[in-house]
Design an enzyme around this catalytic site. Structure first.
Site, PDB file in Angstrom:
ATOM      1  N   ILE A   1      19.167  -3.934  -0.705  1.00 52.60           N
ATOM      2  CA  ILE A   1      19.579  -5.335  -0.747  1.00 52.60           C
ATOM      3  C   ILE A   1      18.688  -6.191   0.150  1.00 52.60           C
ATOM      4  CG2 ILE A   1      21.519  -6.889  -0.198  1.00 52.60           C
ATOM      5  CD1 ILE A   1      21.918  -5.229  -2.717  1.00 52.60           C
TER       6      ILE A   1
ATOM      7  N   LYS B   1      18.592  -5.392   3.757  1.00 58.17           N
ATOM      8  CA  LYS B   1      19.201  -5.387   5.096  1.00 58.17           C
ATOM      9  C   LYS B   1      18.162  -5.229   6.204  1.00 58.17           C
ATOM     10  CE  LYS B   1      21.971  -1.872   4.646  1.00 58.17           C
ATOM     11  NZ  LYS B   1      21.592  -1.472   3.288  1.00 58.17           N
ATOM     12  N   THR B   2      17.154  -4.392   5.976  1.00 59.57           N
ATOM     13  CA  THR B   2      16.179  -4.129   7.034  1.00 59.57           C
ATOM     14  C   THR B   2      15.324  -5.366   7.308  1.00 59.57           C
ATOM     15  OG1 THR B   2      16.129  -1.786   6.444  1.00 59.57           O
ATOM     16  CG2 THR B   2      14.311  -2.606   7.776  1.00 59.57           C
ATOM     17  N   VAL B   3      14.916  -6.057   6.270  1.00 58.71           N
ATOM     18  CA  VAL B   3      14.139  -7.289   6.455  1.00 58.71           C
ATOM     19  C   VAL B   3      14.988  -8.337   7.165  1.00 58.71           C
ATOM     20  CG1 VAL B   3      12.984  -9.209   5.273  1.00 58.71           C
ATOM     21  CG2 VAL B   3      12.628  -6.856   4.497  1.00 58.71           C
TER      22      VAL B   3
ATOM     23  N   LYS C   1      20.270   1.357  14.464  1.00 57.15           N
ATOM     24  CA  LYS C   1      20.793   1.817  13.171  1.00 57.15           C
ATOM     25  C   LYS C   1      21.541   3.118  13.423  1.00 57.15           C
ATOM     26  CE  LYS C   1      19.922   2.410   8.324  1.00 57.15           C
ATOM     27  NZ  LYS C   1      19.091   2.022   7.189  1.00 57.15           N
TER      28      LYS C   1
ATOM     29  N   LEU D   1      23.508  -1.289   9.090  1.00 57.34           N
ATOM     30  CA  LEU D   1      24.238  -0.215   8.422  1.00 57.34           C
ATOM     31  C   LEU D   1      23.372   0.501   7.395  1.00 57.34           C
ATOM     32  CD1 LEU D   1      27.697  -1.919   7.758  1.00 57.34           C
ATOM     33  CD2 LEU D   1      26.976  -0.555   9.727  1.00 57.34           C
TER      34      LEU D   1
ATOM     35  N   GLY E   1      23.321   1.633   3.529  1.00 51.43           N
ATOM     36  CA  GLY E   1      23.981   1.430   2.244  1.00 51.43           C
ATOM     37  C   GLY E   1      25.041   0.339   2.294  1.00 51.43           C
TER      38      GLY E   1
END
EC number: 6.3.3.3
Length: 214
Positions: free
Chosen positions: A16, A18-20, A35, A103, A105
């Site tokens: 989705i 999230k990391t960016v 994380k 998180l 997933g």
């Protein structure tokens, strides 16, 4: 910011962004990063990706509680590695700085046979910044994620939209949920430090407004 802000970056599913978004928030706040569970890509983990994308000298990168070899749901990856994931093993890193927790997933992904990612969210007792990516079905997944959080009385900071501007989707989600938009991140094939820095400037303003409203 009045006090160090600690928050969780959650997604409406996997892949989705999230990391960016986590990198942008880390840069915006010059926050620490953690994380709790990394599944797969141990040599090029999300922690290392975020470390590579930020430019400030303040952020610290805290080690994962679980590092699992296979890029699978944590419960499945842990079973392959012969590891039992326990909620009691997770402790927030000790820091006086802001903290961004990314998180693995989506919220309803299993950690073990009994506990889901959202149970970890509830235990950590931090507000959630929810990342929604535009695709057919994303309204449903976003509203289900919001409802799951609200049903457990988990506070939501706001929603970050990922991808090209889609007013019909964004307006409906914000109007229906009453949540605050934390901006939209244009989808990039190659994310650079410059891209993160540009978006961090916009995000910093949103967090200043959020902090003033607390």
């Amino acid at each position: 910011m009045h006090n160090p802000l600690k928050l969780i970056v959650a997604g409406i599913g996997t892949e989705i962004g999230k990391t960016v978004v986590s990198a942008i928030v880390v840069e915006a706040l010059q926050a620490d990063y953690w994380k709790p569970v990394q599944s797969g890509a141990l040599e090029d983990s999300d922690r290392e990706t975020v470390r590579r994308l930020i430019s400030n000298p303040v952020s610290q990168f805290h080690p994962e509680t679980y590092r699992l070899r296979e890029p699978l749901s944590p419960h499945a990856a842990a079973a392959i590695d012969g590891v039992d994931i326990s909620l009691t093993a997770f402790e927030l890193p000790q820091t006086t700085n802001h903290l961004v927790v990314e998180l693995a997933g989506g919220l309803m992904v299993p950690l073990n046979d009994q506990d889901l990612i959202i149970d970890l969210v509830k235990q950590l007792n931090l507000p959630v910044l929810l990342v929604s990516k535009h695709y057919l079905g994303s309204i449903n997944h976003t509203l289900l994620s919001v409802e799951a959080l609200q049903n457990r009385s988990i506070p939501i900071v706001g929603i970050v939209f990922n991808g090209p501007e889609t007013p019909a989707t964004e307006d409906f989600i914000l109007n229906y949920t009453g949540l605050t938009s934390f901006g939209r991140i244009e989808w990039e094939t190659e994310v650079t430090n410059g891209f993160v820095s540009r978006n961090a400037g916009k995000m910093r303003t949103l967090f200043e407004k959020y902090d003033a409203g607390l």
